[in-house]
Design an enzyme around this catalytic site. Structure first.
Site, PDB file in Angstrom:
ATOM      1  N   TYR A  33       0.928  -1.188   0.102  1.00 43.85           N
ATOM      2  CA  TYR A  33      -0.046  -0.158   0.137  1.00 43.85           C
ATOM      3  C   TYR A  33       0.646   1.333   0.107  1.00 43.85           C
ATOM      4  CZ  TYR A  33       0.756   0.907   5.039  1.00 43.85           C
ATOM      5  OH  TYR A  33       1.555   1.076   6.232  1.00 43.85           O
ATOM      6  N   LYS A 147       6.606  -1.701   1.722  1.00 43.13           N
ATOM      7  CA  LYS A 147       5.396  -1.201   2.431  1.00 43.13           C
ATOM      8  C   LYS A 147       4.348  -2.057   2.290  1.00 43.13           C
ATOM      9  CE  LYS A 147       3.088   3.119   3.246  1.00 43.13           C
ATOM     10  NZ  LYS A 147       3.282   3.277   4.671  1.00 43.13           N
ATOM     11  N   GLU A 180      11.865   2.327  14.571  1.00 42.26           N
ATOM     12  CA  GLU A 180      10.790   3.388  14.016  1.00 42.26           C
ATOM     13  C   GLU A 180       9.664   3.311  14.780  1.00 42.26           C
ATOM     14  OE1 GLU A 180       9.676   2.759   9.875  1.00 42.26           O
ATOM     15  OE2 GLU A 180       9.611   0.584  10.181  1.00 42.26           O
ATOM     16  N   LEU A 205      11.000   1.343   7.402  1.00 41.21           N
ATOM     17  CA  LEU A 205      10.198   1.657   6.108  1.00 41.21           C
ATOM     18  C   LEU A 205      10.834   3.095   5.808  1.00 41.21           C
ATOM     19  CD1 LEU A 205       8.067   1.011   4.249  1.00 41.21           C
ATOM     20  CD2 LEU A 205       6.762   3.133   5.420  1.00 41.21           C
TER      21      LEU A 205
END
Ligand SMILES: Cc1ncc(COP(=O)(O)O)c(C=O)c1O
Length: 302
Positions: A33, A147, A180, A205
């Site tokens: 996505y 992703k 993250e 990411l």
């Protein structure tokens, strides 16, 4: 006004939009996505999102169902039909519909879904207000540079943050370094004034906002160091913040209950937030691009 969604070739009233029960996204999270931010009528970081989309698809050997031009036409159509001035466009591509079997199907065609959502424009005060983060172990798979729609550890982390009154959860790898947030990249400004964020390996990411903020920092003459940092270092940091397409640059003023800096947005965070907002108001693309396919030089494996 009804919300409108795009599903594989047609626009539907949002509530009527549906996917087949044997879509591989539904059964295996076999898909990817992108989230495009829309800020005061402007679509943010288009080039970066399209490049990362191409990267994610190529890493999973999913065929892009259409050209970039056609994808952007649908993205803009979703903005227009939903009258989005501020908000986001969500785009998802799965491997397609096929009888349930783990191996790739021979015949499936990728399925594209695009939806949009309006959000209110934040005031300067809201943009600058600090948030709290908690920390949790990073239990995700080894390819979070893709992703992928497989987000269960992120979902559990964000839920825990919500239940404990925090905005985000920072994940910590097995060596004690922060990777993250569950839907954001993590940054600190050290006691020495260095701007630190983890380098874009398979462990994070590579955020499109992260790449743009790096441009803004370089232009402002701020020294950026891409390296992992520990929780201990983060707790002692002068400043901390998160970045993402819909969050922009958001100050972190508490980590696991410990105040960061003086509890308000720090000088460098403010400079980067203002610089980033100017950058997106201009509607330009970041110079710092996401790779479109795996280049060993760019995506290092940890
Ligand atoms: C795990 C994770 N890291 C970082 C980000 C930030 O990426 P971007 O700046 O492209 O929105 C996201 C955004 O969804 C994310 O899910």
């Amino acid at each position: 006004m009804s919300r409108i969604a795009y599903v594989n070739g047609r626009y539907f009233i949002h509530q009527a939009a549906a996917i087949h029960i044997e879509d591989r996204g539904y059964q295996f999270a076999d898909g990817i996505y992108e989230v495009f931010g829309v800020y005061k009528g402007k679509l943010i970081g288009t080039r970066g999102h399209l490049d990362r989309l191409a990267y994610s698809l190529s890493e999973l050997s999913i065929k892009n169902p259409m050209s970039e031009r056609a994808i952007m036409h649908i993205v803009r159509e979703i903005i227009r039909r939903n009258r989005i001035y501020n908000g986001l466009v969500y785009l998802q591509i799965t491997r397609g519909i096929a009888p349930r079997d783990h191996a790739f199907p021979n015949q499936a065609s990728p399925i594209l879904v695009v939806t949009g959502k309006s959000t209110k424009v934040s005031s300067d005060e809201e943009l600058r207000s600090g948030i709290s983060v908690i920390t949790i172990p990073d239990i995700r798979w080894g390819r979070v540079d893709i992703k992928s729609i497989s987000l269960l550890p992120n979902v559990l982390g964000k839920q825990l943050a919500k239940e404990t009154g925090a905005y985000e959860a920072w994940m910590i790898d097995k060596n004690g370094f922060i990777t993250e947030g569950t839907s954001t990249n993590a940054w600190i400004v050290t006691e020495e004034g260095e701007l630190v964020t983890r380098s874009a390996t398979n462990g994070i990411l590579n955020g499109i906002t992260r790449l743009a903020v790096m441009d803004v920092a370089k232009e402002a003459g701020i020294r950026i160091v891409e390296r992992p940092f520990t929780l201990k270092e983060a707790k002692k940091a002068r400043e901390a913040f998160i970045t993402a397409s819909t969050t922009h640059v958001k100050p972190v003023t508490k980590i696991d209950g410990n105040s960061i800096g003086n509890g308000h947005i720090g000088i460098i965070t403010l400079q980067l937030l203002d610089g980033f907002l100017k950058f997106i108001e201009k509607g330009t693309d970041s110079k710092n691009l996401h790779p479109r396919c795996r280049e060993t030089k760019k995506i290092r494996h940890e």
